[in-house]
Design a protein around this motif. Structure first.
Motif, PDB file in Angstrom:
ATOM      1  N   ALA A 191      21.648 -32.763  23.336  1.00 43.01           N
ATOM      2  CA  ALA A 191      22.894 -32.428  22.667  1.00 43.01           C
ATOM      3  C   ALA A 191      23.091 -32.972  21.645  1.00 43.01           C
ATOM      4  CB  ALA A 191      23.358 -34.288  23.079  1.00 43.01           C
ATOM      5  N   ASP A 192      22.529 -33.284  20.725  1.00 44.86           N
ATOM      6  CA  ASP A 192      22.697 -33.444  18.829  1.00 44.86           C
ATOM      7  C   ASP A 192      22.882 -32.193  18.586  1.00 44.86           C
ATOM      8  OD1 ASP A 192      23.588 -36.262  19.418  1.00 44.86           O
ATOM      9  OD2 ASP A 192      20.880 -37.115  18.575  1.00 44.86           O
ATOM     10  N   ALA A 193      21.558 -31.485  18.372  1.00 43.83           N
ATOM     11  CA  ALA A 193      21.038 -30.074  18.501  1.00 43.83           C
ATOM     12  C   ALA A 193      22.348 -29.163  18.156  1.00 43.83           C
ATOM     13  CB  ALA A 193      20.030 -29.426  18.703  1.00 43.83           C
ATOM     14  N   VAL A 194      22.959 -29.265  19.482  1.00 35.09           N
ATOM     15  CA  VAL A 194      23.871 -28.400  20.080  1.00 35.09           C
ATOM     16  C   VAL A 194      25.169 -28.649  19.551  1.00 35.09           C
ATOM     17  CG1 VAL A 194      25.454 -27.831  22.338  1.00 35.09           C
ATOM     18  CG2 VAL A 194      22.601 -27.600  22.442  1.00 35.09           C
TER      19      VAL A 194
ATOM     20  N   TRP B 189      10.809 -24.241  26.409  1.00 31.08           N
ATOM     21  CA  TRP B 189      10.849 -24.587  25.929  1.00 31.08           C
ATOM     22  C   TRP B 189      11.476 -25.395  24.845  1.00 31.08           C
ATOM     23  CZ3 TRP B 189      10.427 -23.688  20.522  1.00 31.08           C
ATOM     24  CH2 TRP B 189       9.371 -23.938  19.109  1.00 31.08           C
ATOM     25  N   ALA B 190      12.496 -24.304  24.290  1.00 34.01           N
ATOM     26  CA  ALA B 190      13.241 -24.913  22.778  1.00 34.01           C
ATOM     27  C   ALA B 190      14.495 -25.408  23.754  1.00 34.01           C
ATOM     28  CB  ALA B 190      14.274 -23.527  22.594  1.00 34.01           C
ATOM     29  N   THR B 191      14.974 -26.045  24.531  1.00 28.88           N
ATOM     30  CA  THR B 191      16.088 -27.210  24.272  1.00 28.88           C
ATOM     31  C   THR B 191      15.209 -28.364  24.980  1.00 28.88           C
ATOM     32  OG1 THR B 191      15.176 -27.137  27.452  1.00 28.88           O
ATOM     33  CG2 THR B 191      17.161 -25.834  26.638  1.00 28.88           C
ATOM     34  N   GLU B 192      14.042 -28.518  25.272  1.00 28.30           N
ATOM     35  CA  GLU B 192      13.181 -29.914  25.251  1.00 28.30           C
ATOM     36  C   GLU B 192      12.120 -30.125  23.943  1.00 28.30           C
ATOM     37  OE1 GLU B 192      12.627 -30.419  30.225  1.00 28.30           O
ATOM     38  OE2 GLU B 192      11.131 -29.374  28.706  1.00 28.30           O
ATOM     39  N   SER B 193      12.290 -29.482  22.786  1.00 28.02           N
ATOM     40  CA  SER B 193      10.975 -29.461  21.908  1.00 28.02           C
ATOM     41  C   SER B 193      11.796 -30.334  20.911  1.00 28.02           C
ATOM     42  CB  SER B 193      10.531 -28.058  21.358  1.00 28.02           C
ATOM     43  OG  SER B 193      11.457 -27.309  20.904  1.00 28.02           O
ATOM     44  N   THR B 194      13.518 -29.884  21.437  1.00 32.49           N
ATOM     45  CA  THR B 194      13.956 -30.418  19.928  1.00 32.49           C
ATOM     46  C   THR B 194      13.672 -31.989  19.669  1.00 32.49           C
ATOM     47  OG1 THR B 194      15.880 -31.063  21.504  1.00 32.49           O
ATOM     48  CG2 THR B 194      15.650 -29.450  20.117  1.00 32.49           C
ATOM     49  N   TRP B 195      13.096 -32.683  21.426  1.00 34.87           N
ATOM     50  CA  TRP B 195      13.188 -34.113  21.091  1.00 34.87           C
ATOM     51  C   TRP B 195      11.874 -34.947  20.164  1.00 34.87           C
ATOM     52  CZ3 TRP B 195       8.780 -35.879  24.424  1.00 34.87           C
ATOM     53  CH2 TRP B 195       8.099 -37.697  24.220  1.00 34.87           C
ATOM     54  N   LEU B 196      11.195 -33.861  20.331  1.00 30.39           N
ATOM     55  CA  LEU B 196       9.563 -33.905  18.935  1.00 30.39           C
ATOM     56  C   LEU B 196       9.717 -34.572  18.002  1.00 30.39           C
ATOM     57  CD1 LEU B 196       7.742 -30.919  20.283  1.00 30.39           C
ATOM     58  CD2 LEU B 196       8.033 -33.067  21.289  1.00 30.39           C
ATOM     59  N   PRO B 197      10.555 -33.906  17.097  1.00 27.07           N
ATOM     60  CA  PRO B 197      11.383 -35.262  15.695  1.00 27.07           C
ATOM     61  C   PRO B 197      11.592 -35.656  15.555  1.00 27.07           C
ATOM     62  CG  PRO B 197      11.626 -32.340  15.444  1.00 27.07           C
ATOM     63  CD  PRO B 197      11.116 -33.309  16.638  1.00 27.07           C
ATOM     64  N   LEU B 198      12.619 -36.319  16.691  1.00 25.10           N
ATOM     65  CA  LEU B 198      13.438 -37.440  17.142  1.00 25.10           C
ATOM     66  C   LEU B 198      12.387 -38.488  17.302  1.00 25.10           C
ATOM     67  CD1 LEU B 198      15.941 -39.451  17.625  1.00 25.10           C
ATOM     68  CD2 LEU B 198      16.092 -38.486  19.867  1.00 25.10           C
TER      69      LEU B 198
END
Length: 371
Positions: free
Chosen positions: A114-117, A333-342
């Motif tokens: 949600a933050d990335a969007v 992969w793209a929708t879930e990998s945003t979590w890794l840096p967080l």
């Protein structure tokens, strides 16, 4: 620090109780007492990400997806999973995953998406079941109350938000008569006793019930400690699958799709959208990973667009024909990998700068060619 210290933080952030009943979450392999100086993060525990973690000198590979979701009775090194596990164990690389529990929790996969969007003021698309707590009540001689409270707190009782070791104390008198076979800490066999006691009340999560009761029995001075275990009315929670929020500036579906291409990690599969390209998009639902089982939830949320992955032809077509919101399939992969840096940032904040973190640069999306 120990692996157990890192796991304690991860379980606090992403409680295993939030996971689906069919899911596999937590420590896959590794010794809770082994030292951890470097955590490597990836979406999938593949041969490539394990090799990347080993080459980086990591002690722990933290992934979203589990290695053994369906379980296995044999894991020989002639199989891909066996090779992964063998390589990890040979190199003292612990494996841990947070899956559907990280999908539901705050600061998890869907908050990162949600933050990335660019969504504001988000709420869950599918709220989790309300938080259920229990209360343990026991009765202890006054001088032993602090020792028992400490033991219960160490086992997980008394945690309320950012506070720990929370307990309510009252005073009263306990009475009992030890039997002939008893070995009383206070009093004599066959003689009625009255003892000034402290009543101790502490809340706990149901998953910690066994550990808390064992801690009570071990720390309590009585041979047979009396206690009550009470179910409490569930508390509302803001956790759950997916997120719903609004964009700061509305845009057409065509522009929104291009916006996502720049906002999300790039994968060969790309991003595809379904619906009127000129439809105005303001209110948006997101759900990282496979999301077509929640098309009806997106429609009920009255959003203009639903961003997820792994959408199938017929459900998507029927959803649009019934007047549902526009659909954007941005890839698993793209929708879930945003979590890794967080989660890497949160681990550093919680455990200090001595813990090194790194995020995989490998795209583990299985779709690698687009013509």
């Amino acid at each position: 620090m120990r692996l157990a210290d890192v796991i304690a933080v991860l379980d606090e952030l992403y409680p295993p109780a939030l996971a689906e009943s069919w899911d596999s979450v937590g420590l896959i392999s590794g010794d809770p007492d082994q030292p951890v100086r470097h955590v490597h993060l990836a979406l999938d525990p593949t041969a490539q990400t394990v090799a990347e973690a080993i080459a980086s000198g990591a002690d722990l590979l933290l992934t979203h997806h589990p290695l053994l979701l369906r379980g296995a009775s044999q894991i020989p090194s002639t199989t891909s999973k066996g090779q992964i596990l063998r390589a990890a164990i040979k190199n003292d690389l612990a494996l841990f995953n947070a899956h559907t529990n990280a999908d539901r929790a705050r600061d998890g996969v869907n908050d990162a998406l949600a933050d990335a969007v660019g969504l504001r003021d988000t709420t869950p698309l599918v709220p989790a079941n309300e938080l259920r707590l229990e209360k343990i009540v026991t009765f202890v001689p006054h001088d032993d109350a602090s020792k028992v409270i400490d033991a219960l707190a160490d086992a997980g009782a008394g945690a309320i938000g950012d506070y720990s070791r929370c307990a309510f104390l009252g005073t009263g008198v306990g009475t009992f008569t030890p039997g002939e076979a008893a070995n009383p800490a206070i009093g004599e066999r066959g003689r009625a006793e009255e003892v000034p006691e402290t009543r101790v009340e502490m809340v706990l999560e149901p998953r910690r019930r066994t550990a808390v009761i064992e801690a009570l029995r071990a720390a309590h001075p009585y041979e047979e400690p009396a206690f009550d275990l009470l179910a409490m009315v569930p508390l509302p929670t803001d956790q759950g699958l997916g997120r719903v929020g609004e964009l700061a500036t509305p845009m057409t579906l065509r522009t929104f799709t291009a916006h996502l291409a720049g906002a999300l990690p790039a994968a060969p599969v790309g991003i595809r959208a379904a619906g009127d390209p000129d439809r105005e998009i303001r209110r948006v639902a997101v759900l990282g990973g496979s999301g077509d089982s929640h098309l009806a939830d997106a429609a009920r949320a009255r959003v203009d667009a639903y961003v997820t992955a792994d959408l199938r032809h017929h459900p998507a077509s029927e959803h649009l024909a019934d007047g549902g919101p526009a659909l954007v399939d941005a890839g698993h992969w793209a929708t879930e990998s945003t979590w890794l840096p967080l989660v890497a940032r949160i681990l550093t904040e919680r455990l200090g700068p001595d813990l090194q973190t790194s995020v995989s640069e490998i795209c583990t999306d299985p779709w690698t060619v687009r013509a």
